[in-house]
Design a protein around this motif. Structure first.
Motif, PDB file in Angstrom:
ATOM      1  N   THR A   1       0.819  -1.218   0.000  1.00  0.00           N
ATOM      2  CA  THR A   1       0.000   0.000   0.000  1.00  0.00           C
ATOM      3  C   THR A   1       0.853   1.269   0.000  1.00  0.00           C
ATOM      4  OG1 THR A   1      -0.176  -0.121   2.400  1.00  0.00           O
ATOM      5  CG2 THR A   1      -2.003  -1.020   1.122  1.00  0.00           C
ATOM      6  N   ALA A   2       2.106   1.188   0.452  1.00  0.00           N
ATOM      7  CA  ALA A   2       2.986   2.355   0.507  1.00  0.00           C
ATOM      8  C   ALA A   2       3.723   2.605  -0.802  1.00  0.00           C
ATOM      9  CB  ALA A   2       3.993   2.198   1.647  1.00  0.00           C
ATOM     10  N   ALA A   3       3.667   1.661  -1.735  1.00  0.00           N
ATOM     11  CA  ALA A   3       4.353   1.822  -3.021  1.00  0.00           C
ATOM     12  C   ALA A   3       3.617   2.841  -3.889  1.00  0.00           C
ATOM     13  CB  ALA A   3       4.438   0.478  -3.738  1.00  0.00           C
TER      14      ALA A   3
ATOM     15  N   VAL B   1       4.093  -1.418  -9.841  1.00  0.00           N
ATOM     16  CA  VAL B   1       2.789  -0.905  -9.441  1.00  0.00           C
ATOM     17  C   VAL B   1       2.319   0.024 -10.558  1.00  0.00           C
ATOM     18  CG1 VAL B   1       1.527   0.483  -7.756  1.00  0.00           C
ATOM     19  CG2 VAL B   1       3.349  -1.067  -6.988  1.00  0.00           C
ATOM     20  N   ILE B   2       1.171  -0.291 -11.149  1.00  0.00           N
ATOM     21  CA  ILE B   2       0.632   0.509 -12.247  1.00  0.00           C
ATOM     22  C   ILE B   2      -0.293   1.596 -11.716  1.00  0.00           C
ATOM     23  CG2 ILE B   2      -0.777   0.457 -14.363  1.00  0.00           C
ATOM     24  CD1 ILE B   2       1.957  -0.939 -14.623  1.00  0.00           C
ATOM     25  N   ALA B   3      -1.205   1.215 -10.816  1.00  0.00           N
ATOM     26  CA  ALA B   3      -2.159   2.178 -10.253  1.00  0.00           C
ATOM     27  C   ALA B   3      -2.448   1.808  -8.810  1.00  0.00           C
ATOM     28  CB  ALA B   3      -3.453   2.175 -11.067  1.00  0.00           C
ATOM     29  N   ARG B   4      -2.630   2.832  -7.986  1.00  0.00           N
ATOM     30  CA  ARG B   4      -2.907   2.626  -6.573  1.00  0.00           C
ATOM     31  C   ARG B   4      -4.394   2.577  -6.275  1.00  0.00           C
ATOM     32  NH1 ARG B   4       0.573   6.021  -2.699  1.00  0.00           N
ATOM     33  NH2 ARG B   4      -0.693   4.712  -1.403  1.00  0.00           N
ATOM     34  N   GLY B   5      -5.220   3.034  -7.205  1.00  0.00           N
ATOM     35  CA  GLY B   5      -6.664   2.936  -7.121  1.00  0.00           C
ATOM     36  C   GLY B   5      -7.326   3.471  -5.872  1.00  0.00           C
TER      37      GLY B   5
ATOM     38  N   PHE C   1      -5.842  -2.060  -6.648  1.00  0.00           N
ATOM     39  CA  PHE C   1      -4.448  -1.863  -7.008  1.00  0.00           C
ATOM     40  C   PHE C   1      -4.244  -2.588  -8.332  1.00  0.00           C
ATOM     41  CE2 PHE C   1      -0.406  -0.879  -4.760  1.00  0.00           C
ATOM     42  CZ  PHE C   1      -0.892   0.037  -3.868  1.00  0.00           C
ATOM     43  N   VAL C   2      -3.449  -2.030  -9.229  1.00  0.00           N
ATOM     44  CA  VAL C   2      -3.108  -2.708 -10.474  1.00  0.00           C
ATOM     45  C   VAL C   2      -1.601  -2.860 -10.506  1.00  0.00           C
ATOM     46  CG1 VAL C   2      -3.228  -2.668 -13.001  1.00  0.00           C
ATOM     47  CG2 VAL C   2      -5.098  -1.684 -11.648  1.00  0.00           C
ATOM     48  N   VAL C   3      -1.130  -4.111 -10.719  1.00  0.00           N
ATOM     49  CA  VAL C   3       0.302  -4.388 -10.806  1.00  0.00           C
ATOM     50  C   VAL C   3       0.578  -5.088 -12.123  1.00  0.00           C
ATOM     51  CG1 VAL C   3       0.576  -4.526  -8.299  1.00  0.00           C
ATOM     52  CG2 VAL C   3       0.168  -6.614  -9.596  1.00  0.00           C
ATOM     53  N   SER C   4       1.800  -4.952 -12.602  1.00  0.00           N
ATOM     54  CA  SER C   4       2.212  -5.599 -13.841  1.00  0.00           C
ATOM     55  C   SER C   4       3.348  -6.562 -13.541  1.00  0.00           C
ATOM     56  CB  SER C   4       2.678  -4.555 -14.851  1.00  0.00           C
ATOM     57  OG  SER C   4       3.148  -5.184 -16.029  1.00  0.00           O
ATOM     58  N   LEU C   5       3.170  -7.796 -14.004  1.00  0.00           N
ATOM     59  CA  LEU C   5       4.171  -8.841 -13.789  1.00  0.00           C
ATOM     60  C   LEU C   5       4.310  -9.641 -15.077  1.00  0.00           C
ATOM     61  CD1 LEU C   5       5.961 -10.656 -11.961  1.00  0.00           C
ATOM     62  CD2 LEU C   5       3.881 -11.883 -11.355  1.00  0.00           C
ATOM     63  N   ARG C   6       5.516  -9.657 -15.647  1.00  0.00           N
ATOM     64  CA  ARG C   6       5.800 -10.408 -16.868  1.00  0.00           C
ATOM     65  C   ARG C   6       4.824 -10.085 -17.996  1.00  0.00           C
ATOM     66  NH1 ARG C   6       6.096 -14.836 -12.881  1.00  0.00           N
ATOM     67  NH2 ARG C   6       8.260 -14.903 -12.212  1.00  0.00           N
TER      68      ARG C   6
ATOM     69  N   MET D   1      -5.308  -7.049 -11.061  1.00  0.00           N
ATOM     70  CA  MET D   1      -5.972  -6.149 -10.117  1.00  0.00           C
ATOM     71  C   MET D   1      -6.040  -6.860  -8.779  1.00  0.00           C
ATOM     72  SD  MET D   1      -8.915  -4.312 -12.444  1.00  0.00           S
ATOM     73  CE  MET D   1     -10.140  -5.410 -11.934  1.00  0.00           C
ATOM     74  N   LEU D   2      -5.634  -6.150  -7.726  1.00  0.00           N
ATOM     75  CA  LEU D   2      -5.642  -6.707  -6.380  1.00  0.00           C
ATOM     76  C   LEU D   2      -6.501  -5.826  -5.486  1.00  0.00           C
ATOM     77  CD1 LEU D   2      -1.797  -7.333  -6.047  1.00  0.00           C
ATOM     78  CD2 LEU D   2      -3.545  -9.037  -6.579  1.00  0.00           C
ATOM     79  N   GLY D   3      -7.338  -6.440  -4.679  1.00  0.00           N
ATOM     80  CA  GLY D   3      -8.170  -5.694  -3.747  1.00  0.00           C
ATOM     81  C   GLY D   3      -7.373  -5.174  -2.566  1.00  0.00           C
ATOM     82  N   ARG D   4      -7.930  -4.201  -1.870  1.00  0.00           N
ATOM     83  CA  ARG D   4      -7.265  -3.582  -0.722  1.00  0.00           C
ATOM     84  C   ARG D   4      -6.899  -4.596   0.360  1.00  0.00           C
ATOM     85  NH1 ARG D   4      -4.788   0.809  -1.564  1.00  0.00           N
ATOM     86  NH2 ARG D   4      -5.947   1.813  -3.173  1.00  0.00           N
TER      87      ARG D   4
END
Length: 100
Positions: free
Chosen positions: A25-27, A61-65, A70-75, A80-83
């Motif tokens: 959450t701090a990223a 980290v793409i978006a903190r929403g 949260f949206v993250v990019s991997l490979r 999308m990850l929930g809080r």
């Protein structure tokens, strides 16, 4: 890299606790981070592992929403990850290192 003992104090969203370790959450958006650990049960750990989020993997980290996921990019894939999930993931900033 030093292992992080389980049961260590949980930081709030305020930021790092030691050695640069912080909750996801701090990223910041656009930041590259190294996945260190997740504080959760077997189901959550298994679900994240199926997505490729395992200890030692780097992702962006793409978006903190706020509000929203949260949206993250991997490979090359975005997740999308929930809080609730994001609050349990601990990472370390990678600086300008390229994501694997």
């Amino acid at each position: 890299m030093k292992p992080i003992p389980s049961g260590s104090a949980r930081p709030g969203a305020a930021g790092p606790i030691h050695d640069g370790v912080m909750p996801l959450t701090a990223a910041q958006a656009g930041q590259q981070v190294l996945f260190l650990r997740v504080e959760g049960g077997r189901q959550l750990c298994h679900r994240l592992a199926e997505m490729g989020l395992t200890p030692g993997v780097r992702f962006e980290v793409i978006a903190r929403g706020f509000p929203g996921p949260f949206v993250v990019s991997l490979r090359g894939t975005r997740f999308m990850l929930g809080r609730g999930v994001v609050n349990r993931i601990y990472v370390r900033p990678c600086g300008d290192a390229k994501v694997k």
